[in-house]
Motif scaffolding. Structure first.
Motif, short mmCIF file in Angstrom:
data_model
loop_
_atom_site.label_atom_id
_atom_site.label_comp_id
_atom_site.label_asym_id
_atom_site.label_seq_id
_atom_site.Cartn_x
_atom_site.Cartn_y
_atom_site.Cartn_z
N LEU A 170 0.82 -1.20 0.00
CA LEU A 170 0.00 0.00 0.00
C LEU A 170 0.86 1.26 0.00
O LEU A 170 0.66 2.16 -0.82
N ARG A 171 1.82 1.34 0.91
CA ARG A 171 2.69 2.53 0.95
C ARG A 171 3.57 2.61 -0.30
O ARG A 171 3.79 3.70 -0.84
N PRO A 230 -2.25 8.35 3.50
CA PRO A 230 -2.08 7.76 4.83
C PRO A 230 -2.29 8.82 5.91
O PRO A 230 -1.92 9.98 5.74
N PRO A 231 -2.90 8.46 7.02
CA PRO A 231 -3.06 9.41 8.12
C PRO A 231 -1.71 9.83 8.70
O PRO A 231 -0.74 9.07 8.64
N HIS A 232 -1.65 11.03 9.23
CA HIS A 232 -0.37 11.57 9.73
C HIS A 232 0.17 10.76 10.90
O HIS A 232 1.37 10.76 11.17
N ASP A 233 -0.74 10.08 11.64
CA ASP A 233 -0.30 9.33 12.82
C ASP A 233 -0.21 7.83 12.55
O ASP A 233 -0.27 7.01 13.46
N LEU A 234 -0.08 7.45 11.28
CA LEU A 234 0.04 6.03 10.94
C LEU A 234 1.28 5.44 11.59
O LEU A 234 2.40 5.91 11.33
#
Length: 305
Positions: free
Chosen positions: A139-140, A298-302
């Motif tokens: 995914l990333r 992606p969320p900043h706190d991933l």
């Protein structure tokens, strides 16, 4: 039959004499000489009201644990609640056809014989490719366009055609290739996926699951899928909509879905050992034109793995 990881909504008509009734379930298992959980799980259904309760509720009759015919009769009855006013949303036309074989494989051990069959160890594969989990998740890697993490050429059909459910299959089929390959789907593509069980090493019932999607089970059968004859019997009227489907031992399942959820989605066998051995792959569904049809950042706190 309810396969591992599968869920069902069941409508029960309470039309028996008020009392206590057992509900029971047992394992379905077809592989000889292999260990499995042979217990029976039970619960009691109790009617409300005032009545004489039986001191010993009746236990339902359960078929033999290897009774494929009983499992087949149950599977044949599954239908959606489609109607003329609310038809099933199964794609009637197909843009993308995929044919994927599911196999349990054997590998040589590096130095001394293993404790597995023939002194080997187990592996598993889809289209003879055993999935290698990369150090960076797909995914990333896809979102940030990182090179060298995965390949885009997962085969849309088996690299080598053979009698998938035959006996005495060639030994060269036991060893898969080890790769990190994905299938790329256009946004909103209408997909037909044939999941073909094989008798490589030994056939098994494989509960297959796709993340991010439900799909319509339009056909299934035993033996090898026949692309000329079997599609004529597909149920395109009221097929069941599922998130997990059991591919019959030495048989096949046909599913259809619309690729309308962009992102990176794993597909895998829901038997954990088979998944760990490599019976999995990934769908990469491309973005649509509308911002609401595009993968989210992606969320900043991933958290890092």
């Amino acid at each position: 039959m309810i396969t591992p990881g599968q869920s069902m909504d069941v409508l029960l008509e309470a039309n028996r004499h008020p009392s206590l009734y057992y509900m029971a379930a047992s394992s379905y298992f077809t592989i000889a000489d292999a260990e499995f959980d042979n217990t029976i799980t039970t619960a009691i259904l109790q009617y409300n009201g005032s009545y004489h309760q039986s001191p010993s509720p009746l236990m339902p009759h359960l078929p033999a644990r290897n009774q494929t015919q009983a499992a087949t009769r149950f599977t044949k009855k599954l239908r959606s609640l489609a109607s003329k006013d609310h038809p099933a949303r199964v794609p009637l036309k197909v843009d993308t056809k995929l044919f994927i074989t599911l196999s349990v494989n054997l590998l040589n051990c590096s130095s001394k014989p293993c404790e597995g069959p023939y002194g080997k160890r187990f592996s598993a594969s889809l289209n003879n490719i055993s999935f290698i989990t990369p150090s960076i998740d797909v995914l990333r890697a896809y979102y940030y366009r990182l090179d060298g993490v995965f390949d885009l050429d997962f085969p849309s059909k088996p690299p080598n055609a053979f009698n998938y459910t035959g006996n005495n299959l060639p030994q060269n089929l036991l060893t898969p290739d080890f790769r990190t390959k994905v299938t790329v789907l256009k946004y909103n593509a209408r997909v037909e996926l044939i999941l073909q069980g094989t008798n490589v090493f030994e056939g098994d019932n494989h509960p297959f699951h796709i993340h991010g999607y439900s799909f319509y089970v339009v056909g299934w059968g035993f033996g090898n899928f026949n692309p000329r004859r079997d599609p004529l019997r597909f149920n395109l009227i009221d097929p069941p909509e599922q998130t997990t489907v059991g591919v019959p031992r030495n048989g096949w399942v046909a599913i259809r879905f619309r690729a309308d959820n962009p992102g990176v989605w794993m597909m895998h066998c829901h038997i954990e050992d088979h998944q760990e051995w490599g019976m999995k792959s990934v769908f990469v569904v491309k973005d649509g034109a509308n911002p609401q049809a595009q993968i989210l950042p992606p969320p900043h706190d991933l958290p890092e793995c």
